[in-house]
Design a protein around this motif. Structure first.
Motif, PDB file in Angstrom:
ATOM      1  N   LEU A 159     -21.810 -30.221  10.446  1.00 40.79           N
ATOM      2  CA  LEU A 159     -21.809 -30.212   8.981  1.00 40.79           C
ATOM      3  C   LEU A 159     -21.596 -28.787   8.450  1.00 40.79           C
ATOM      4  CD1 LEU A 159     -22.154 -31.905   6.411  1.00 40.79           C
ATOM      5  CD2 LEU A 159     -24.619 -31.547   6.557  1.00 40.79           C
ATOM      6  N   THR A 160     -22.180 -27.822   9.145  1.00 41.07           N
ATOM      7  CA  THR A 160     -22.004 -26.421   8.732  1.00 41.07           C
ATOM      8  C   THR A 160     -20.518 -26.046   8.789  1.00 41.07           C
ATOM      9  OG1 THR A 160     -24.137 -25.959   9.733  1.00 41.07           O
ATOM     10  CG2 THR A 160     -22.786 -24.049   9.189  1.00 41.07           C
ATOM     11  N   GLY A 161     -19.880 -26.366   9.917  1.00 44.27           N
ATOM     12  CA  GLY A 161     -18.447 -26.061  10.073  1.00 44.27           C
ATOM     13  C   GLY A 161     -17.614 -26.744   9.001  1.00 44.27           C
ATOM     14  N   PHE A 162     -17.961 -28.005   8.742  1.00 44.39           N
ATOM     15  CA  PHE A 162     -17.223 -28.787   7.743  1.00 44.39           C
ATOM     16  C   PHE A 162     -17.348 -28.167   6.347  1.00 44.39           C
ATOM     17  CE2 PHE A 162     -17.675 -32.078   4.469  1.00 44.39           C
ATOM     18  CZ  PHE A 162     -16.388 -32.585   4.470  1.00 44.39           C
ATOM     19  N   MET A 163     -18.577 -27.774   5.991  1.00 43.69           N
ATOM     20  CA  MET A 163     -18.787 -27.208   4.652  1.00 43.69           C
ATOM     21  C   MET A 163     -18.056 -25.865   4.504  1.00 43.69           C
ATOM     22  SD  MET A 163     -20.488 -29.403   2.920  1.00 43.69           S
ATOM     23  CE  MET A 163     -21.067 -28.575   1.456  1.00 43.69           C
ATOM     24  N   ILE A 212     -17.350 -24.844  19.037  1.00 42.47           N
ATOM     25  CA  ILE A 212     -16.353 -25.902  18.776  1.00 42.47           C
ATOM     26  C   ILE A 212     -16.704 -26.668  17.502  1.00 42.47           C
ATOM     27  CG2 ILE A 212     -15.608 -28.200  19.615  1.00 42.47           C
ATOM     28  CD1 ILE A 212     -14.040 -26.147  21.022  1.00 42.47           C
ATOM     29  N   LEU A 213     -17.996 -27.014  17.370  1.00 39.97           N
ATOM     30  CA  LEU A 213     -18.413 -27.798  16.195  1.00 39.97           C
ATOM     31  C   LEU A 213     -18.157 -27.035  14.896  1.00 39.97           C
ATOM     32  CD1 LEU A 213     -21.770 -29.277  17.520  1.00 39.97           C
ATOM     33  CD2 LEU A 213     -19.713 -30.562  16.959  1.00 39.97           C
ATOM     34  N   ILE A 214     -18.412 -25.743  14.925  1.00 40.26           N
ATOM     35  CA  ILE A 214     -18.250 -24.963  13.691  1.00 40.26           C
ATOM     36  C   ILE A 214     -16.778 -24.608  13.448  1.00 40.26           C
ATOM     37  CG2 ILE A 214     -18.823 -22.753  12.560  1.00 40.26           C
ATOM     38  CD1 ILE A 214     -21.573 -22.951  13.789  1.00 40.26           C
ATOM     39  N   PHE A 215     -16.108 -24.205  14.523  1.00 41.17           N
ATOM     40  CA  PHE A 215     -14.783 -23.619  14.283  1.00 41.17           C
ATOM     41  C   PHE A 215     -13.613 -24.614  14.272  1.00 41.17           C
ATOM     42  CE2 PHE A 215     -17.177 -19.765  15.193  1.00 41.17           C
ATOM     43  CZ  PHE A 215     -16.772 -19.012  14.102  1.00 41.17           C
ATOM     44  N   PRO A 233     -13.209 -27.526  12.486  1.00 39.74           N
ATOM     45  CA  PRO A 233     -12.767 -27.804  11.103  1.00 39.74           C
ATOM     46  C   PRO A 233     -12.240 -26.561  10.380  1.00 39.74           C
ATOM     47  CG  PRO A 233     -15.156 -28.102  11.321  1.00 39.74           C
ATOM     48  CD  PRO A 233     -14.625 -27.887  12.697  1.00 39.74           C
ATOM     49  N   ILE A 234     -12.825 -25.398  10.709  1.00 34.18           N
ATOM     50  CA  ILE A 234     -12.352 -24.166  10.061  1.00 34.18           C
ATOM     51  C   ILE A 234     -10.918 -23.865  10.516  1.00 34.18           C
ATOM     52  CG2 ILE A 234     -12.723 -21.661   9.903  1.00 34.18           C
ATOM     53  CD1 ILE A 234     -15.734 -22.225  10.115  1.00 34.18           C
ATOM     54  N   PHE A 235     -10.670 -24.056  11.820  1.00 31.02           N
ATOM     55  CA  PHE A 235      -9.322 -23.850  12.361  1.00 31.02           C
ATOM     56  C   PHE A 235      -8.325 -24.796  11.679  1.00 31.02           C
ATOM     57  CE2 PHE A 235      -6.424 -25.649  15.688  1.00 31.02           C
ATOM     58  CZ  PHE A 235      -5.554 -24.578  15.764  1.00 31.02           C
ATOM     59  N   PHE A 236      -8.726 -26.060  11.513  1.00 32.86           N
ATOM     60  CA  PHE A 236      -7.836 -27.029  10.852  1.00 32.86           C
ATOM     61  C   PHE A 236      -7.578 -26.617   9.400  1.00 32.86           C
ATOM     62  CE2 PHE A 236      -7.106 -31.208  13.171  1.00 32.86           C
ATOM     63  CZ  PHE A 236      -7.231 -30.631  14.420  1.00 32.86           C
ATOM     64  N   ALA A 237      -8.643 -26.147   8.714  1.00 30.13           N
ATOM     65  CA  ALA A 237      -8.473 -25.757   7.302  1.00 30.13           C
ATOM     66  C   ALA A 237      -7.475 -24.611   7.185  1.00 30.13           C
ATOM     67  CB  ALA A 237      -9.816 -25.346   6.706  1.00 30.13           C
ATOM     68  N   ILE A 238      -7.619 -23.618   8.063  1.00 29.76           N
ATOM     69  CA  ILE A 238      -6.743 -22.440   7.955  1.00 29.76           C
ATOM     70  C   ILE A 238      -5.317 -22.784   8.389  1.00 29.76           C
ATOM     71  CG2 ILE A 238      -6.348 -20.099   8.844  1.00 29.76           C
ATOM     72  CD1 ILE A 238      -9.427 -19.799   8.936  1.00 29.76           C
ATOM     73  N   LEU A 239      -5.193 -23.501   9.528  1.00 28.63           N
ATOM     74  CA  LEU A 239      -3.848 -23.817  10.026  1.00 28.63           C
ATOM     75  C   LEU A 239      -3.076 -24.696   9.029  1.00 28.63           C
ATOM     76  CD1 LEU A 239      -1.847 -23.710  12.486  1.00 28.63           C
ATOM     77  CD2 LEU A 239      -2.767 -25.928  13.120  1.00 28.63           C
ATOM     78  N   PHE A 240      -3.688 -25.799   8.616  1.00 29.83           N
ATOM     79  CA  PHE A 240      -2.952 -26.714   7.740  1.00 29.83           C
ATOM     80  C   PHE A 240      -2.844 -26.169   6.311  1.00 29.83           C
ATOM     81  CE2 PHE A 240      -4.498 -29.651  11.106  1.00 29.83           C
ATOM     82  CZ  PHE A 240      -3.252 -29.850  11.675  1.00 29.83           C
ATOM     83  N   GLY A 241      -3.845 -25.384   5.920  1.00 27.18           N
ATOM     84  CA  GLY A 241      -3.741 -24.714   4.621  1.00 27.18           C
ATOM     85  C   GLY A 241      -2.526 -23.803   4.602  1.00 27.18           C
ATOM     86  N   ALA A 258     -13.179 -32.005  11.894  1.00 26.09           N
ATOM     87  CA  ALA A 258     -14.611 -32.130  12.175  1.00 26.09           C
ATOM     88  C   ALA A 258     -14.867 -33.238  13.199  1.00 26.09           C
ATOM     89  CB  ALA A 258     -15.365 -32.422  10.880  1.00 26.09           C
ATOM     90  N   GLN A 259     -14.121 -34.359  13.087  1.00 26.55           N
ATOM     91  CA  GLN A 259     -14.364 -35.441  14.042  1.00 26.55           C
ATOM     92  C   GLN A 259     -13.807 -35.094  15.427  1.00 26.55           C
ATOM     93  OE1 GLN A 259     -12.948 -39.220  12.685  1.00 26.55           O
ATOM     94  NE2 GLN A 259     -10.813 -38.615  12.532  1.00 26.55           N
ATOM     95  N   ILE A 260     -12.737 -34.306  15.475  1.00 29.56           N
ATOM     96  CA  ILE A 260     -12.215 -33.864  16.773  1.00 29.56           C
ATOM     97  C   ILE A 260     -13.217 -32.889  17.421  1.00 29.56           C
ATOM     98  CG2 ILE A 260     -10.392 -32.480  17.869  1.00 29.56           C
ATOM     99  CD1 ILE A 260      -8.398 -33.851  15.995  1.00 29.56           C
ATOM    100  N   GLY A 261     -13.820 -32.010  16.603  1.00 32.34           N
ATOM    101  CA  GLY A 261     -14.850 -31.103  17.115  1.00 32.34           C
ATOM    102  C   GLY A 261     -16.003 -31.887  17.735  1.00 32.34           C
ATOM    103  N   LEU A 262     -16.410 -32.969  17.069  1.00 30.93           N
ATOM    104  CA  LEU A 262     -17.488 -33.794  17.614  1.00 30.93           C
ATOM    105  C   LEU A 262     -17.055 -34.503  18.890  1.00 30.93           C
ATOM    106  CD1 LEU A 262     -19.209 -35.488  14.534  1.00 30.93           C
ATOM    107  CD2 LEU A 262     -20.318 -34.138  16.292  1.00 30.93           C
TER     108      LEU A 262
END
Lengths: 341, 350
Positions: free
Chosen positions: A200-204, A8-11, A13-21, A163-167
């Motif tokens: 932080l890894t997921g965010f980066m 969850i922590l890693i994916f 922010p990645i999910f948000f980046a891909i979906l909203f991108g 990232a904050q939702i993942g946390l």
């Protein structure tokens, strides 16, 4: 720490980046359904109508002959913009009297109206200049986001939100669980640290994806991005710790912070600017982690500006210190009770 | 039936808070945030290289405009750029040397990271220059652009955003409430009905609050709004209860549902229009009930009607029916599973 929490922590922010991108891949609001009422039907008026049609901003979906039809098409939602060229348009211009073009905008959604009005102003000015009218020329330079695109405007903020939702999902119940399982205070840093590292890894990775897949510019340094991300996640973890340690129910550890975390994106100044907020908005926005990271990360990426992260460190340390203190007190009490029994 | 559900709510008052509190809190929070309503007084730096009467008159026009707030006067270009770099200003106006003599280009420069700031300043700059040409230079404009902005004439944020945000909170409150109830004993259909009644009461309160506290006039009939709200609530409650069957505990359900509101809201096209999204995202948006609700609600308030009203009500009805059938199937599967488990337990005891 469980495997699902790491995922969850890693994916998130990645999910948000891909979906909203993907959602914002069109980047700008173009091809707005538009109707034209050309009451003049002259060569000049048709040229002006064609300029609107040729512009990427407008998609001239219909031409009408009466004002009622034009108004109906706006009211029914078939078109968002209507351009009305008056009778004698050509004659009045040739005589130097000047004429008036009317733009009617359905402004229920500002995303249509703002670009439509700007583009209409540009088109009519260009048209006047083509007719040989001397005007004050205007040079425009838009720094950071030259096409005025939505991806550059919103994506970095939405990744922070992811990232904050993942946390929230994986870390929010941490202090609640630890305090009830009589955990040791000296173990806390080692248990908390992995959440921060994975987050932080997921965010980066998410930011990297936004630059590679969705062409968000990266004018700043990656170290600055890591600093902002690290400070922001530390602040979010501090705030979540406080909610967690004070929650009477485990479920509340997740639900209570929603009122604090979720509005953050809109209170952060990322869209509605902070200098226009009233005192309530300014105060509420000042206690939100995303306020200190949202604009900083966008400025670092688009303008190459250096961030300031001390407020985020301070903002995270205060609630974290209170949480640890409450945790310590609670564990002490429960030990005393146990010894008494 | 209602007495039992009501007792459960009293035992777990969070459910009342979700149903009645979530959207009211959002209305209050965002109502306060968007009270200034429009973006104005954007910090701006002026760099007047010409220092002529004409250039000072232009500067005065920017000074008088509501859109700009002149916070800096730069002495050279580097000072102007520094003001933008240091974020003391978000926009800059540079009037070149010999502007009065040559009528050379004025430069409008903006920090483009916030597109709202860019839109407001670029529109205002063009308007100022047009007015300036007409008033000061006595040049009759050949083409004067007059705009008529319908439904939200000031292009204010309150009308644009507040209704949708209240509806997102309303939706999340319903999902949390029915999710919590789903883990209690009892018929899920009775629970959905009970929470649907509460949700209608809550929805009426929200409409009242939007009209009276946020001061957004409802132009459509109340019946139309209640029909849309009613069918939306039913679809969300039945979706929430069906979704809850996928989880063993309430906290797992909460974790999963936290991921839902932000993507659903943005996909609904309430801000960035659906028409401007790629087709894959347009298809994805079709699976969320809020897509058929949030834009209609704004249209009903601001325009007084929604062109998609009948279509959206029909789709929400079909969605509710599918989710309710899904609940029924899930219930049967669970009953069968528990029968098999109890039979196995019986065999092992023997």
């Amino acid at each position: 720490m469980k495997r699902w929490q790491i995922l969850i922590l890693i994916f998130t922010p990645i999910f948000f980046a891909i979906l909203f991108g993907a959602i914002y891949s069109g980047n700008v609001v173009n091809e707005i359904p538009t109707a034209i009422l050309d009451q003049d039907q002259s060569k000049l008026s048709r040229n002006l109508a064609r300029m609107f049609d040729d512009s990427e901003r407008f998609d001239v979906a219909a031409e009408f002959s009466t004002e009622e039809d034009l108004r109906d098409s706006i009211d029914s939602g078939r078109v968002k913009i209507a351009i009305e060229i008056p009778k004698h348009f050509s004659r009045d211009i040739r005589q130097g009297i000047g004429s008036e073009v009317l733009i009617v905008v359905n402004s229920a959604n500002n995303m249509f109206s703002n670009p439509a009005i700007s583009s209409s102003q540009e088109i009519t000015r260009t048209f006047s200049a083509m007719l040989g009218k001397s005007q004050i020329r205007l040079g425009t330079r838009i720094l950071g986001n030259p096409v005025n695109g939505y991806s550059s405007f919103m994506l970095s903020g939405l990744i922070l939100n992811g990232a904050q939702i993942g946390l929230m999902i994986s870390f929010a119940a941490f202090f609640f669980d630890e305090s009830r399982s009589n955990g040791r205070i000296r173990d806390l840093p080692w248990k908390i640290l992995p959440y921060w590292i994975f987050s932080l890894t997921g965010f980066m990775i998410a930011i990297w994806i936004s630059t590679k897949l969705f062409a968000i510019p990266m004018h700043g340094s990656w170290i600055d991005i890591a600093k902002i991300g690290g400070g922001f996640l530390y602040f979010v973890m501090g705030a979540l710790s406080l909610f967690s340690i004070l929650s009477p129910q485990r479920e509340m550890c997740l639900q209570a912070p929603m009122i604090y975390i979720m509005p953050g994106l809109l209170f952060s100044g990322l869209s509605f600017p902070r200098f226009d907020m009233n005192s309530f908005g300014a105060i509420f926005s000042a206690i939100l982690p995303i306020t200190y990271a949202g604009e900083s990360i966008r400025d670092a990426m688009l303008m190459g500006l250096s961030p300031e992260i001390s407020s985020m460190i301070l903002g995270g340390s205060i609630p974290l210190a209170i949480s640890i203190l409450v945790f310590w007190r609670r564990v002490q009490c429960s030990r005393e009770n146990f010894e008494t029994v | 039936m209602f007495a039992r559900e009501f007792r459960n709510c009293l035992k777990d008052p969070r459910r009342f808070i979700f149903i009645f509190g979530a959207s009211i809190v959002y209305l209050f929070l965002f109502g306060m945030l968007y009270q200034p309503n429009i973006v104005q007084k954007i910090p701006t730096v002026i760099f007047d290289e010409d220092q002529s009467k004409l250039s000072r008159e232009i500067t005065q026009k920017f000074f008088d405009s509501d859109a700009f707030e002149i916070v800096d006067y730069a002495r050279d270009e580097s000072e102007m750029l520094e003001s933008i770099q240091m974020k003391r200003s978000l926009a800059a106006i540079q009037i070149p040397k010999h502007f009065a003599r040559d009528r050379s280009s004025i430069l409008y420069l903006v920090n483009g990271s916030n597109i709202i700031v860019t839109n407001v300043t670029s529109s205002a700059t063009l308007e100022i220059l047009s007015n300036f040409e007409e008033e000061i230079l006595n040049q009759t404009e050949l083409i004067h652009l007059r705009s008529r902005i319908l439904y939200n004439p000031t292009q204010g944020y309150t009308k644009f955003f507040l209704i949708g945000l209240a509806m997102v909170a309303f939706q999340q409150g319903l999902i949390f409430a029915i999710g919590a109830a789903s883990f209690d004993e009892g018929s899920i259909f009775k629970k959905i009905f009970f929470y649907w009644i509460l949700s209608m009461l809550s929805f009426a309160i929200i409409i009242f609050a939007i009209e009276n506290f946020a001061e957004i006039e409802l132009r459509a009939s109340m019946i139309q709004v209640m029909i849309l709200g009613g069918i939306f609530s039913l679809s969300v409650l039945s979706f929430g209860s069906l979704f809850a069957t996928l989880f063993k505990t309430e906290i797992d359900f909460i974790r999963a549902s936290i991921l839902y509101p932000v993507p659903a809201f943005i996909l609904s096209g309430y801000t960035f229009p659906i028409e401007s999204m790629p087709s894959s995202m347009q298809i994805l948006a079709k699976f969320f009930p809020i897509t058929y609700f949030s834009n209609d609600m704004r249209d009903l308030f601001l325009i007084g009607d929604s062109s998609n009203f009948l279509e959206d009500v029909s789709i929400l009805t079909i969605m509710s029916a599918i989710f309710l059938i899904g609940n029924q199937i899930s219930l049967r599967i669970r009953v069968k599973k528990s029968e098999i488990t109890s039979r196995d337990d019986g065999i092992s005891l023997l």
